[in-house]
Design a protein around this motif. Structure first.
Motif, PDB file in Angstrom:
ATOM      1  N   LEU A  59     -19.416  -1.090   3.664  1.00 47.02           N
ATOM      2  CA  LEU A  59     -19.905  -0.395   2.473  1.00 47.02           C
ATOM      3  C   LEU A  59     -19.185  -0.838   1.199  1.00 47.02           C
ATOM      4  N   GLY A  60     -18.182  -1.696   1.342  1.00 48.99           N
ATOM      5  CA  GLY A  60     -17.461  -2.190   0.178  1.00 48.99           C
ATOM      6  C   GLY A  60     -16.356  -1.285  -0.306  1.00 48.99           C
ATOM      7  N   PHE A  61     -15.962  -0.283   0.509  1.00 47.99           N
ATOM      8  CA  PHE A  61     -14.915   0.644   0.110  1.00 47.99           C
ATOM      9  C   PHE A  61     -13.518   0.062   0.321  1.00 47.99           C
ATOM     10  N   ILE A  62     -13.378  -0.818   1.312  1.00 46.54           N
ATOM     11  CA  ILE A  62     -12.089  -1.443   1.601  1.00 46.54           C
ATOM     12  C   ILE A  62     -12.319  -2.907   1.945  1.00 46.54           C
ATOM     13  N   ASP A  63     -11.250  -3.665   1.881  1.00 48.60           N
ATOM     14  CA  ASP A  63     -11.245  -5.043   2.365  1.00 48.60           C
ATOM     15  C   ASP A  63      -9.995  -5.224   3.202  1.00 48.60           C
ATOM     16  N   TYR A  64     -10.121  -5.874   4.337  1.00 46.18           N
ATOM     17  CA  TYR A  64      -8.917  -6.254   5.062  1.00 46.18           C
ATOM     18  C   TYR A  64      -9.161  -7.547   5.839  1.00 46.18           C
ATOM     19  N   ASN A  65      -8.627  -8.597   5.248  1.00 44.26           N
ATOM     20  CA  ASN A  65      -8.618  -9.915   5.867  1.00 44.26           C
ATOM     21  C   ASN A  65      -7.172 -10.412   5.796  1.00 44.26           C
ATOM     22  N   GLY A  66      -6.357  -9.870   6.664  1.00 42.36           N
ATOM     23  CA  GLY A  66      -4.931 -10.139   6.599  1.00 42.36           C
ATOM     24  C   GLY A  66      -4.218  -9.148   5.706  1.00 42.36           C
ATOM     25  N   ASN A  67      -4.866  -8.697   4.651  1.00 39.14           N
ATOM     26  CA  ASN A  67      -4.342  -7.662   3.760  1.00 39.14           C
ATOM     27  C   ASN A  67      -5.336  -6.509   3.710  1.00 39.14           C
ATOM     28  N   LEU A  68      -4.825  -5.314   3.438  1.00 46.78           N
ATOM     29  CA  LEU A  68      -5.685  -4.141   3.321  1.00 46.78           C
ATOM     30  C   LEU A  68      -5.764  -3.736   1.860  1.00 46.78           C
ATOM     31  N   GLU A  69      -6.974  -3.733   1.313  1.00 50.10           N
ATOM     32  CA  GLU A  69      -7.191  -3.393  -0.085  1.00 50.10           C
ATOM     33  C   GLU A  69      -8.136  -2.202  -0.167  1.00 50.10           C
ATOM     34  N   ILE A  70      -7.724  -1.173  -0.904  1.00 57.35           N
ATOM     35  CA  ILE A  70      -8.496   0.054  -1.024  1.00 57.35           C
ATOM     36  C   ILE A  70      -9.166   0.100  -2.385  1.00 57.35           C
ATOM     37  N   HIS A  71     -10.473   0.337  -2.400  1.00 62.00           N
ATOM     38  CA  HIS A  71     -11.222   0.432  -3.651  1.00 62.00           C
ATOM     39  C   HIS A  71     -11.427   1.910  -4.020  1.00 62.00           C
ATOM     40  N   SER A  72     -11.503   2.175  -5.300  1.00 64.01           N
ATOM     41  CA  SER A  72     -11.656   3.554  -5.762  1.00 64.01           C
ATOM     42  C   SER A  72     -12.937   4.190  -5.244  1.00 64.01           C
TER      43      SER A  72
END
Length: 229
Positions: A189-202
């Motif tokens: 859904l585009g809320f997070i990304d994790y490809n080796g790192n975890l990135e949280i979107h607002s």
């Protein structure tokens, strides 16, 4: 008011000792004497409880600026939980008598410590409401936002490095497979990304605020990437 992290403690002769810890080191164990309070200066730690049946649960994660072990001030003679390092770091071990003295003698420390306790009380009450009324999907979204420091003053902070899906599952009271399912769903859904790192979107906030998953633009705010699962 100064932040907890900026507070300068007295030297070692005043009952404060700097403790360096490494990943997976037990800072204090459940059942050990409760005779001091720890202040996290660098790194992250988790608070775990072990049941009589041998089941372990993670009940909290603390980062720089947090206290742990303050139950000794309320009459606890032994630790009711363990604190284990999740990363390398540094903590100040403050003897019980020193904490009591600082609370009486230092207005700055007293205000900071009181603010810390009030914030923790609010967090515990919110966690209880979360467990009683929200789905495991909402609980996971809320936990990720909390770990990313969303909604607090200052810049968002990195999520704890290498936090496992097992730990996330323990903290929200569900299974690892459910956490994996929701994490994949959040990513799709585009809320997070994790490809080796975890990135949280607002935009992950929409999971907490609404029953549905109306997609909110996630380009405006991003949280600093960190190590993934």
């Amino acid at each position: 008011m100064a932040s907890l992290h900026s507070f300068v403690f007295p030297d070692a002769n005043a009952g404060v000792t700097a403790i360096k810890f490494r990943t997976d080191q037990v800072i204090f164990a459940q059942g050990s004497p409760a005779d001091s309070v720890f202040y996290i200066q660098e790194g992250q730690v988790k608070v775990t409880v072990l049941s009589e049946e041998g089941k372990e649960a993670v009940v909290a994660i603390h980062a720089p600026g947090d206290f742990c072990g303050e139950g000794c001030l309320a009459g606890q003679t032994v630790r009711i939980a363990s604190v284990v390092a999740m990363t390398n770091g540094v903590a100040a071990r403050i003897e019980k008598a020193t904490v009591i003295r600082l609370l009486h003698d230092s207005t700055e420390f007293s205000e900071l410590f009181t603010a810390h306790l009030l914030a923790r009380t609010i967090r515990v009450e919110a966690d209880l409401v979360d467990q009683l009324f929200n789905s495991s999907e909402k609980r996971l979204a809320r936990l990720l936002l909390i770990l990313a420091n969303f909604g607090k003053e200052g810049k968002p902070e990195a999520i704890i490095p290498q936090i496992s899906q097992e730990t996330l599952a323990e903290m929200i009271g569900t299974t690892r497979s459910r956490v994996s399912f929701f994490m994949n769903k959040f990513r799709q859904l585009g809320f997070i990304d994790y490809n080796g790192n975890l990135e949280i979107h607002s935009s992950l906030l929409s999971v907490v605020l609404h029953d549905g998953h109306g997609v909110v633009s996630h380009g405006a705010v991003k949280f600093r990437p960190v190590s993934g699962q």
